[in-house]
Write a protein that holds these residues in place. Structure first.
Motif, PDB file in Angstrom:
ATOM      1  N   TYR A 168       0.506  -1.125   0.060  1.00 47.33           N
ATOM      2  CA  TYR A 168       0.365   0.101   0.057  1.00 47.33           C
ATOM      3  C   TYR A 168       1.507   0.706  -0.172  1.00 47.33           C
ATOM      4  CZ  TYR A 168      -4.165   3.022   1.158  1.00 47.33           C
ATOM      5  OH  TYR A 168      -4.963   3.184   1.212  1.00 47.33           O
ATOM      6  N   PHE A 169       1.878   1.169   0.940  1.00 48.40           N
ATOM      7  CA  PHE A 169       3.087   2.093   1.070  1.00 48.40           C
ATOM      8  C   PHE A 169       3.427   2.719  -0.331  1.00 48.40           C
ATOM      9  CE2 PHE A 169       6.089   4.093   3.698  1.00 48.40           C
ATOM     10  CZ  PHE A 169       6.240   5.653   3.744  1.00 48.40           C
ATOM     11  N   VAL A 170       3.984   1.086  -1.069  1.00 53.77           N
ATOM     12  CA  VAL A 170       4.790   1.930  -2.597  1.00 53.77           C
ATOM     13  C   VAL A 170       3.324   2.377  -3.545  1.00 53.77           C
ATOM     14  CG1 VAL A 170       5.893   0.606  -4.468  1.00 53.77           C
ATOM     15  CG2 VAL A 170       6.587  -0.268  -2.102  1.00 53.77           C
ATOM     16  N   MET A 171       2.320   1.548  -3.437  1.00 55.96           N
ATOM     17  CA  MET A 171       1.375   2.414  -4.322  1.00 55.96           C
ATOM     18  C   MET A 171       0.868   3.912  -4.000  1.00 55.96           C
ATOM     19  SD  MET A 171      -0.533   1.143  -6.890  1.00 55.96           S
ATOM     20  CE  MET A 171      -2.300   2.044  -7.565  1.00 55.96           C
ATOM     21  N   ILE A 172       0.909   4.070  -3.038  1.00 50.72           N
ATOM     22  CA  ILE A 172       1.258   6.195  -2.625  1.00 50.72           C
ATOM     23  C   ILE A 172       1.771   6.677  -2.772  1.00 50.72           C
ATOM     24  CG2 ILE A 172       0.567   7.205  -0.498  1.00 50.72           C
ATOM     25  CD1 ILE A 172      -2.178   5.835  -0.222  1.00 50.72           C
ATOM     26  N   ARG A 173       2.466   5.647  -2.779  1.00 54.55           N
ATOM     27  CA  ARG A 173       4.444   7.162  -2.875  1.00 54.55           C
ATOM     28  C   ARG A 173       4.047   7.103  -4.800  1.00 54.55           C
ATOM     29  NH1 ARG A 173       9.262   5.496  -5.328  1.00 54.55           N
ATOM     30  NH2 ARG A 173      10.661   7.208  -4.820  1.00 54.55           N
ATOM     31  N   GLU A 174       3.570   5.911  -5.081  1.00 59.34           N
ATOM     32  CA  GLU A 174       4.024   6.050  -7.057  1.00 59.34           C
ATOM     33  C   GLU A 174       2.982   7.107  -7.420  1.00 59.34           C
ATOM     34  OE1 GLU A 174       6.701   5.675  -9.094  1.00 59.34           O
ATOM     35  OE2 GLU A 174       6.894   4.995  -6.506  1.00 59.34           O
ATOM     36  N   MET A 175       1.452   6.495  -6.284  1.00 61.23           N
ATOM     37  CA  MET A 175       0.778   7.659  -6.599  1.00 61.23           C
ATOM     38  C   MET A 175       0.741   9.032  -6.786  1.00 61.23           C
ATOM     39  SD  MET A 175      -2.871   5.361  -5.178  1.00 61.23           S
ATOM     40  CE  MET A 175      -3.849   6.779  -5.440  1.00 61.23           C
ATOM     41  N   MET A 176       1.693   9.216  -5.508  1.00 64.16           N
ATOM     42  CA  MET A 176       2.192  10.767  -5.310  1.00 64.16           C
ATOM     43  C   MET A 176       1.832  11.095  -6.324  1.00 64.16           C
ATOM     44  SD  MET A 176       2.055  11.137  -1.252  1.00 64.16           S
ATOM     45  CE  MET A 176       1.299  13.595  -1.029  1.00 64.16           C
ATOM     46  N   HIS A 177       3.524  10.417  -6.781  1.00 59.89           N
ATOM     47  CA  HIS A 177       4.236  10.907  -8.343  1.00 59.89           C
ATOM     48  C   HIS A 177       3.559  10.719  -9.455  1.00 59.89           C
ATOM     49  CE1 HIS A 177       9.071  11.099  -6.155  1.00 59.89           C
ATOM     50  NE2 HIS A 177       7.904  10.330  -5.572  1.00 59.89           N
ATOM     51  N   HIS A 178       3.171   9.526  -9.633  1.00 60.21           N
ATOM     52  CA  HIS A 178       2.404   9.891 -10.769  1.00 60.21           C
ATOM     53  C   HIS A 178       1.020  10.878 -11.583  1.00 60.21           C
ATOM     54  CE1 HIS A 178       5.285   7.144 -12.889  1.00 60.21           C
ATOM     55  NE2 HIS A 178       5.790   6.808 -11.519  1.00 60.21           N
ATOM     56  N   LEU A 179       0.426  10.599 -10.248  1.00 62.65           N
ATOM     57  CA  LEU A 179      -0.870  11.104 -10.357  1.00 62.65           C
ATOM     58  C   LEU A 179      -0.824  12.765 -10.152  1.00 62.65           C
ATOM     59  CD1 LEU A 179      -2.689   8.813  -9.872  1.00 62.65           C
ATOM     60  CD2 LEU A 179      -2.544   8.955 -11.775  1.00 62.65           C
ATOM     61  N   LYS A 180       1.028  13.479  -9.142  1.00 61.10           N
ATOM     62  CA  LYS A 180       0.308  14.068  -9.479  1.00 61.10           C
ATOM     63  C   LYS A 180      -0.177  15.252  -8.198  1.00 61.10           C
ATOM     64  CE  LYS A 180       1.319  16.075 -13.552  1.00 61.10           C
ATOM     65  NZ  LYS A 180      -0.133  15.410 -14.438  1.00 61.10           N
ATOM     66  N   ILE A 181      -0.238  14.223  -6.842  1.00 64.37           N
ATOM     67  CA  ILE A 181      -1.108  14.544  -5.977  1.00 64.37           C
ATOM     68  C   ILE A 181      -0.142  14.937  -4.265  1.00 64.37           C
ATOM     69  CG2 ILE A 181      -2.303  13.662  -3.923  1.00 64.37           C
ATOM     70  CD1 ILE A 181      -2.744  10.849  -5.848  1.00 64.37           C
ATOM     71  N   GLN A 182      -0.468  16.012  -4.305  1.00 59.00           N
ATOM     72  CA  GLN A 182       0.295  16.941  -3.308  1.00 59.00           C
ATOM     73  C   GLN A 182       0.492  17.069  -1.479  1.00 59.00           C
ATOM     74  OE1 GLN A 182       2.762  19.168  -4.800  1.00 59.00           O
ATOM     75  NE2 GLN A 182       2.553  18.280  -6.312  1.00 59.00           N
TER      76      GLN A 182
END
Length: 147
Positions: A124-138
């Motif tokens: 889940y943590f890795v998924m969240i990190r990649e979502m923040m990077h690829h989906l530009k979540i601040q």
């Protein structure tokens, strides 16, 4: 600006953004099974997860327009907040990246902080990190901790 709502589940990933629903083809189980071979966590397993998650996120072109805030009420996000963010109800990119680097540097320590059956929190943590990077979540807001 629309807020991304998400739920990362064992068998599916659901993203709601701009009145559209996106269900991604793999959930956390598949990512973990294809990355953590023989149940052994390693930097290689994490790199493999990152690759799989990038492919998954890029499979839905409309998600490239996402940016800004995200919100979830996933219980696993609450556990992640307890482990890495002192029960914070909001996590920004800087906090997340610092915690992720700490996780990778002290992988064995964190593996012993949860029971064997809870280790999916790290997928889940890795998924969240990649979502923040690829989906530009601040920033990610955790509904269950906002109450």
């Amino acid at each position: 600006m629309p807020i991304l709502e998400f739920s990362l589940k064992a068998n599916e990933i659901i993203l709601l953004w701009d009145s559209e629903s996106y269900i991604l083809k793999h959930g956390l189980n598949v990512i973990q099974q294809q990355s953590v071979l023989s149940g052994i966590w390693s930097e290689y397993a994490i790199e493999n997860m990152i690759y799989q998650i990038e492919e998954l996120l890029e499979s839905e072109p409309a998600l490239r327009q996402v940016q800004g805030q995200a919100v979830t009420s996933d219980p696993m996000m609450t556990l992640l907040s307890q482990l890495f963010f002192q029960n914070s109800s909001a996590i920004d990119r800087v906090q997340l990246e610092h915690a992720f680097n700490d996780f990778v540097d002290h992988l064995n320590h964190y593996l012993h902080q949860v029971e064997q059956g809870q280790q999916q929190v790290f997928v889940y943590f890795v998924m969240i990190r990649e979502m923040m990077h690829h989906l530009k979540i601040q920033e990610i807001l955790i509904k269950s901790l906002l109450l």
